[in-house]
Design an enzyme around this catalytic site. Structure first.
Site, mmCIF file in Angstrom:
data_model
loop_
_atom_site.group_PDB
_atom_site.id
_atom_site.type_symbol
_atom_site.label_atom_id
_atom_site.label_comp_id
_atom_site.label_asym_id
_atom_site.label_seq_id
_atom_site.Cartn_x
_atom_site.Cartn_y
_atom_site.Cartn_z
ATOM 1 N N CYS A 116 -5.566 4.670 -11.921
ATOM 2 C CA CYS A 116 -5.477 3.928 -10.654
ATOM 3 C C CYS A 116 -5.986 2.492 -10.763
ATOM 4 O O CYS A 116 -5.739 1.683 -9.870
ATOM 5 C CB CYS A 116 -6.215 4.671 -9.551
ATOM 6 N N HIS A 249 -7.665 -0.826 -3.937
ATOM 7 C CA HIS A 249 -6.880 0.354 -4.315
ATOM 8 C C HIS A 249 -6.930 1.332 -3.141
ATOM 9 O O HIS A 249 -7.975 1.509 -2.514
ATOM 10 C CB HIS A 249 -7.458 0.987 -5.574
ATOM 11 N N ASN A 279 -2.063 7.656 -1.963
ATOM 12 C CA ASN A 279 -2.544 6.986 -3.176
ATOM 13 C C ASN A 279 -1.389 6.882 -4.174
ATOM 14 O O ASN A 279 -0.967 7.882 -4.736
ATOM 15 C CB ASN A 279 -3.708 7.809 -3.751
#
Ligand code: COA
Length: 322
Positions: A116, A249, A279
């Site tokens: 990520c 993020h 996500n």
């Protein structure tokens, strides 16, 4: 005498798969509820690939938009960096697939694996290439199909992720105080077992599914992202008040709110997409940036702080004057 070469961000783009899956859709298949997912994470829906949508096709579309916004011809691109944990093939890299899809016949491209945090890693790498003179125009892309890594019977993970791609174009030639002001990268392999994919093509007898100790990841995210934010501010002699936009993020609204609170940023200065995208791993920051630039929230001259944490563990930040 000319100063050091600096990189500026001249275009953004994004692609979200056509199919939307809501929390209620998931609740019809597994033992979960819209209420549980929303209150724990802020997520209400996610986009999931179907048909001809792939990591490379989404990346190429996002990149096309970034080039168009920058007014740059595809063949003038010197390098393509794609942050992804979900390439369509082990090789060739997604980056070279994008190169072909955009009709680019020169330069170079490769993929970056940092989960990520991938986009921040790719941005930092592209910035270094520009500073060193290795490249002048670099496409930096995050593209993911996490839907293919998920165990759709594991309610503790499958509700959290979605698919998509985002891209930016970095170009040499920023004035002092403009463009990429700093990047900071970190990793710590000792915590690799709290967020990982079980195996890969080279590893027999594995599920190749994403596994996560959610509470542990949450705990690390709060501490490490806090440190990353402090580090970025200190390196630039700034305080939280100087930041105009936080583009974090997008893993969990509670983590994002925690970072905004730390910076004393009001919620209308934080770009949030996790509610609609879930996500999307390495794609989440450029997708959020794309949304806020295109709807006019983020303007030229604004100071934007990006931060991310992901499997590895990896984490880091980028501070950019648009
Ligand atoms: N629907 C309903 N119940 C669920 C569920 C779901 N989708 N997932 C888990 N549960 C249940 C658990 O089984 C547990 O039940 P139990 O108490 O009977 O055992 C309960 O909900 C609480 O689970 P827990 O894992 O402790 O919840 P939590 O409050 O820690 O929230 C996360 C879970 C994943 C939302 C949270 O830990 C988190 O956001 N972590 C960070 C994850 C992250 O950001 N990862 C990506 C980083 S890049």
């Amino acid at each position: 005498m000319s100063g050091p070469i600096r990189a500026r961000l001249t275009g953004v783009g994004g692609y979200l798969p056509r199919t939307v899956v809501t929390n209620d859709d998931l609740a019809q298949k597994i033992d979960t509820s819209d209420e549980w997912i929303r209150t724990r994470t802020g997520i209400t829906q996610r986009h999931i690939v179907s048909g001809d949508e792939t990591t490379a096709s989404m990346a190429a579309e996002a990149a096309r938009q970034a080039l168009e916004q920058a007014g740059v011809n595809a063949d003038d691109v010197d390098a393509i960096l794609v942050a992804t944990s979900t390439p369509d093939q082990v090789f060739p890299a997604v980056a070279t697939q994008v190169q072909a899809l955009l009709g680019i016949t020169r330069g170079f491209g490769f993929d970056i694996s940092a989960a990520c945090s991938g986009f921040v890693y790719a941005l930092a790498s592209a910035n270094s290439f520009i500073q060193s003179g290795l490249a002048k125009k670099v496409l930096v892309i995050g593209s993911e199909v996490f839907s293919r890594l998920l165990d759709w019977n594991d309610r503790t993970t499958c509700v959290l992720f979605g698919d998509g791609a985002g891209a930016v174009l970095l170009e040499a030639g920023a004035e002092d105080g403009e463009g990429v002001l700093s990047t900071h990268l970190h990793s710590d392999g000792r915590s690799g077992d709290i967020l990982y994919v079980d195996g890969a093509v080279g590893c027999a007898g594995t599920t190749q599914h994403l596994k996560m100790l959610g509470r542990e990841v949450f705990r690390h995210a709060v501490v490490k992202l806090s440190q990353a934010v402090d580090e970025a501010l200190e390196a630039n002699n700034l305080t939280g008040q100087d930041i105009q936009w936080l583009v974090p993020h997008q893993a969990n609204l509670r983590i994002i709110d925690g970072m905004a609170k730390k910076l004393a940023l009001p919620s209308d200065r934080v770009v949030v997409t996790v509610d609609r995208h879930a996500n999307t791993s390495a794609a989440s920051i450029p997708l959020a940036l794309n949304e806020a630039v295109r709807d006019g929230r983020i303007q030229k001259g604004d100071l934007v702080l990006m931060e991310a944490l992901g499997g590895g563990l990896t984490w880091g930040s980028a501070l950019v004057r648009m």
